[in-house]
Scaffold this motif. Sequence first.
Motif, short mmCIF file in Angstrom:
data_model
loop_
_atom_site.label_atom_id
_atom_site.label_comp_id
_atom_site.label_asym_id
_atom_site.label_seq_id
_atom_site.Cartn_x
_atom_site.Cartn_y
_atom_site.Cartn_z
N SER A 174 0.85 -1.19 0.00
CA SER A 174 0.00 0.00 0.00
C SER A 174 0.88 1.24 0.00
CB SER A 174 -0.94 0.00 1.21
OG SER A 174 -0.20 0.13 2.40
N THR A 175 0.39 2.27 -0.65
CA THR A 175 1.13 3.52 -0.72
C THR A 175 0.23 4.66 -0.28
OG1 THR A 175 0.53 3.85 -3.03
CG2 THR A 175 2.63 2.75 -2.60
N GLU A 176 0.86 5.68 0.25
CA GLU A 176 0.15 6.88 0.68
C GLU A 176 1.11 8.05 0.48
OE1 GLU A 176 -1.56 8.78 4.84
OE2 GLU A 176 -0.85 6.73 4.81
N MET A 177 0.56 9.19 0.15
CA MET A 177 1.42 10.36 0.00
C MET A 177 0.81 11.54 0.74
SD MET A 177 1.12 11.56 -3.91
CE MET A 177 -0.10 12.74 -4.40
N LYS A 178 1.70 12.38 1.27
CA LYS A 178 1.27 13.57 1.99
C LYS A 178 2.00 14.75 1.38
CE LYS A 178 -0.03 11.28 6.16
NZ LYS A 178 -0.06 11.28 7.60
N PRO A 179 1.31 15.88 1.23
CA PRO A 179 1.96 17.04 0.62
C PRO A 179 3.02 17.64 1.52
CG PRO A 179 -0.25 17.60 1.37
CD PRO A 179 -0.08 16.14 1.58
N GLY A 180 4.04 18.15 0.87
CA GLY A 180 5.11 18.86 1.57
C GLY A 180 5.14 20.30 1.07
N ALA A 181 6.29 20.91 1.08
CA ALA A 181 6.43 22.29 0.66
C ALA A 181 6.84 22.39 -0.80
CB ALA A 181 7.49 22.98 1.52
N ASN A 182 6.39 23.41 -1.48
CA ASN A 182 6.80 23.74 -2.85
C ASN A 182 6.61 22.60 -3.84
OD1 ASN A 182 7.62 26.24 -1.87
ND2 ASN A 182 9.67 25.49 -1.40
N GLY A 183 5.46 21.98 -3.84
CA GLY A 183 5.17 20.94 -4.81
C GLY A 183 5.85 19.62 -4.53
N GLN A 184 6.43 19.46 -3.36
CA GLN A 184 7.07 18.20 -3.00
C GLN A 184 6.10 17.37 -2.17
OE1 GLN A 184 10.76 19.11 -1.08
NE2 GLN A 184 11.70 19.83 -2.96
N TYR A 185 6.32 16.07 -2.17
CA TYR A 185 5.48 15.16 -1.42
C TYR A 185 6.37 14.17 -0.68
CZ TYR A 185 1.51 16.71 -4.22
OH TYR A 185 0.53 17.46 -4.81
N VAL A 186 5.80 13.57 0.36
CA VAL A 186 6.44 12.47 1.06
C VAL A 186 5.57 11.25 0.82
CG1 VAL A 186 7.13 11.56 3.31
CG2 VAL A 186 7.41 13.99 2.81
N GLY A 187 6.18 10.18 0.38
CA GLY A 187 5.44 8.96 0.10
C GLY A 187 5.75 7.89 1.13
N PHE A 188 4.74 7.10 1.45
CA PHE A 188 4.87 6.00 2.38
C PHE A 188 4.55 4.71 1.63
CE2 PHE A 188 3.52 9.72 4.70
CZ PHE A 188 4.42 9.78 5.75
N ILE A 189 5.49 3.77 1.66
CA ILE A 189 5.29 2.48 1.01
C ILE A 189 5.26 1.44 2.13
CG2 ILE A 189 6.21 0.81 -0.62
CD1 ILE A 189 7.74 3.20 -1.91
N ARG A 190 4.11 0.80 2.27
CA ARG A 190 3.92 -0.17 3.36
C ARG A 190 3.79 -1.58 2.77
NH1 ARG A 190 0.83 4.39 4.95
NH2 ARG A 190 1.72 5.32 6.83
N TYR A 191 4.55 -2.50 3.36
CA TYR A 191 4.49 -3.89 2.93
C TYR A 191 4.87 -4.78 4.10
CZ TYR A 191 9.56 -3.37 2.33
OH TYR A 191 10.88 -3.13 2.53
N GLN A 192 4.79 -6.10 3.90
CA GLN A 192 5.03 -7.04 4.97
C GLN A 192 6.18 -7.97 4.60
OE1 GLN A 192 1.92 -9.95 6.06
NE2 GLN A 192 1.82 -8.80 7.98
#
Length: 186
Positions: free
Chosen positions: A128-146
């Motif tokens: 599963s992946t999720e992304m959250k907005p950061g500053a100036n058009g940048q994002y932080v992505g989270f990649i979750r797996y087992q």
Amino acid sequence: MRKALVFVVVLSLMAGGCAWFTSSEESETVTPAAPAEEAAAPAAEPAPAAPAAKAPAKKAATKVAAKTAARKGAKSEAQIKAELDKMGQKLVNQSKRTLLPNKANKEVKKVGGEYVATYLEVDTNNVSTEMKPGANGQYVGFIRYQERVFECRGATRQAALSAPCTQVRARNLNELIRYDGKEWQD
């Protein structure tokens, strides 16, 4: 030496005053003092007109920036999320290939009177992946797996390597990835 330095700093502050510490916007809005005769007479206030004039300029600047970004091929949030999903699958598959010990290269240890062969496996089906907005058009992505841990038990080393294996535990992993405005950085 210290006294000379302090003297120079104090002299500089006295000579420059607070003008060094004000922003350019503040210095533009300062109006000269009116003579006493003009102060008594009611006059139109130019100060409120200046911020009103700046507001359309700022809106126009943001519109121009948006149009420029659109021309440069700026991606929508949905496109960025799709790229994150693709990058997540790529990274999890890479992890599956390079993870040691794996099914082909089991680690065998003697525990008590029996041998235990262990290996790790990455579950590529439940990413599963999720992304959250950061500053100036940048994002932080989270990649979750087992990541699953399997054990195979036997009386000898060879028996442990060929015995059926069972899952004994699993670890939930969360990888962070950064989007720099153009692509995801792994």
